[in-house]
Design a protein around this motif. Sequence first.
Motif, PDB file in Angstrom:
ATOM      1  N   GLU A 190       0.841  -1.187   0.000  1.00  0.00           N
ATOM      2  CA  GLU A 190       0.000   0.000   0.000  1.00  0.00           C
ATOM      3  C   GLU A 190       0.883   1.246   0.000  1.00  0.00           C
ATOM      4  N   GLY A 191       0.357   2.311  -0.588  1.00  0.00           N
ATOM      5  CA  GLY A 191       1.000   3.607  -0.529  1.00  0.00           C
ATOM      6  C   GLY A 191       0.038   4.632   0.031  1.00  0.00           C
ATOM      7  N   HIS A 192       0.486   5.420   1.010  1.00  0.00           N
ATOM      8  CA  HIS A 192      -0.365   6.424   1.644  1.00  0.00           C
ATOM      9  C   HIS A 192       0.339   7.771   1.635  1.00  0.00           C
ATOM     10  N   VAL A 193      -0.432   8.812   1.388  1.00  0.00           N
ATOM     11  CA  VAL A 193       0.079  10.177   1.385  1.00  0.00           C
ATOM     12  C   VAL A 193      -0.200  10.786   2.762  1.00  0.00           C
ATOM     13  N   VAL A 194       0.845  11.245   3.437  1.00  0.00           N
ATOM     14  CA  VAL A 194       0.705  11.804   4.780  1.00  0.00           C
ATOM     15  C   VAL A 194       0.946  13.311   4.719  1.00  0.00           C
ATOM     16  N   ASP A 195      -0.028  14.071   5.184  1.00  0.00           N
ATOM     17  CA  ASP A 195       0.084  15.529   5.226  1.00  0.00           C
ATOM     18  C   ASP A 195       0.891  15.906   6.465  1.00  0.00           C
TER      19      ASP A 195
END
Length: 564
Positions: A190-195
Amino acid sequence: MKHPRSVICPSASARLSVALAALGGLAGALGCALEPDPGSDCDDTEAADGADCPNCTDSSGGDSDDAQTDSRGASETESSTRGDTEQGEEEAGSGTGPEPPLYDDPLVYVAPAHGDEVVATAWDGERFAVNCGGFGARIDDLSDPADPQDFAVIPGRCQNLDFGAFLPGGERMLYLAHHGDSYGGHARLEGHVVDVDGPVPPDDPWANASELFEFVDAERLFEGLVWRDHHVFVTEHQRGLEIFATDPLTGQLDTAPVGGVGALGALGNAIEIALVDEFAYVADAEGFIHVVDVAQLDAPALLSSTPTPGSPRHLDVDQGRLFVALGGDGIASYDLADPAAPSLLSQQSMHGSAQAVDADGELLAVAAWTYSAVHDAEDLSLLATERVVPYPDFEQDLAVVLDGTMMLVGEWEGMHVLDFQPGVTAPDAWIDEELFAFEATEASDRVVVIENRGLEPLVVSEVYPLHESFSVLADLPMTIAPGSKGAFELAYAPPAPDSGAAILVIETDDPDLYHASYQVGLVAQDIWLLDVGESLTEDYAFLDPLGLEGLEGKVLVLSYFALF
């Protein structure tokens, strides 16, 4: 298929002790539930009957009038004395057996953080720590290590992880891996974008992270994961090592591998990976460290396979040395003067089971299942230990990160922040046995041995069981000199507690968290022993009120722990 990072029990023994209420009352009483997911060190409930007490210290400081006795009038525990020397060093005393190590105890507990069924921990080196586990990933803001803030939650299940690139908008990529199971479905990346610039959300911990992609593949059992230079390096058990490209602008994964090695059996059971320059070091649970040349990503090449003195669980590379966690076989270090051919420098046995290692300069942090420790990176000698879970719960430390003096411990139920503070000197109480087992219908006794591994005298002020079926004979207060051992007698007389279990409380002046009130589990039940490979017969139907049919699924749990 083996998934060692999350299932290794601390004992190297091949025997599994099974008590009457192992699936119910005992688990509740001792905080050690057998769940379908790993996370228990309930085996090895046998205790040595009549254990001796080498190098026991003089129990000075208390009169016999104050001693606790039982109705049997047992004799006092024999003891020997050790003379003090300058700087707290102790001369060798009488008795047999190896001397316990002496050290100051400068590993100080700082604060708890967040995690659920934690099996891996990552640190971005500045602000964020992420814990990977059975309930997804929890991101903590450690701007103030003494006050961790829950920054983001990523749902699902997660076995391993690493931070990726910063995106053009300032967000940070986070890549997660899971090998798949009956609870979380097929294996996936999985790939997640973290702000990372977002505020700590007070009511919505999901707000600061969003999923970019999910790559599901039943043929790949994703396990170890490292991101570097827009590529994800993943170990996949029998499939070996594969390399995937990620988009520099978006972080998106190209699901067609750039290259790989091991799909034809060159790597037997690849579980963990560390990258240094053009070399990938792969831990193989079959008992090897493989070195792979990854200078050409589309054509990685296996350079060497070095046998390890045990089954490797995890590894780390720092300053020209390779460090390996070997489960019940302790830890080992290798010289990488020739990066393609690791040479064994040292192996160190230890109490517990080494699950993860992380080195930084002169120090090596170890997650050792029932506690965490700091060792000298040069010779692997023990410098400090600490528990992060209150007694009598069974601690399950499976991941560790060391950055300077800050140590992050990934424990099954959360993360904990510790700090290594050289110069702190204190007593250090240590008891090898974590559970004392008695036959329910027979009166018997045990000798409880307490070590003081610190550089200051240890005072044991009180010892008492929390059930009338157990009693102690101890001359208190008991002062144990540095490097010495003290002992007292623990007795059991039927009837057994209703739950089959109780707690023994040992009050000391050890300043470590949870060592000032050391608590040990007591069990009084009919003990059954199973050897690995034996079949369950009707004799074991007591494990479930529905008989053997009711054990479906649970039997696998018992085998799960016994095999590791």
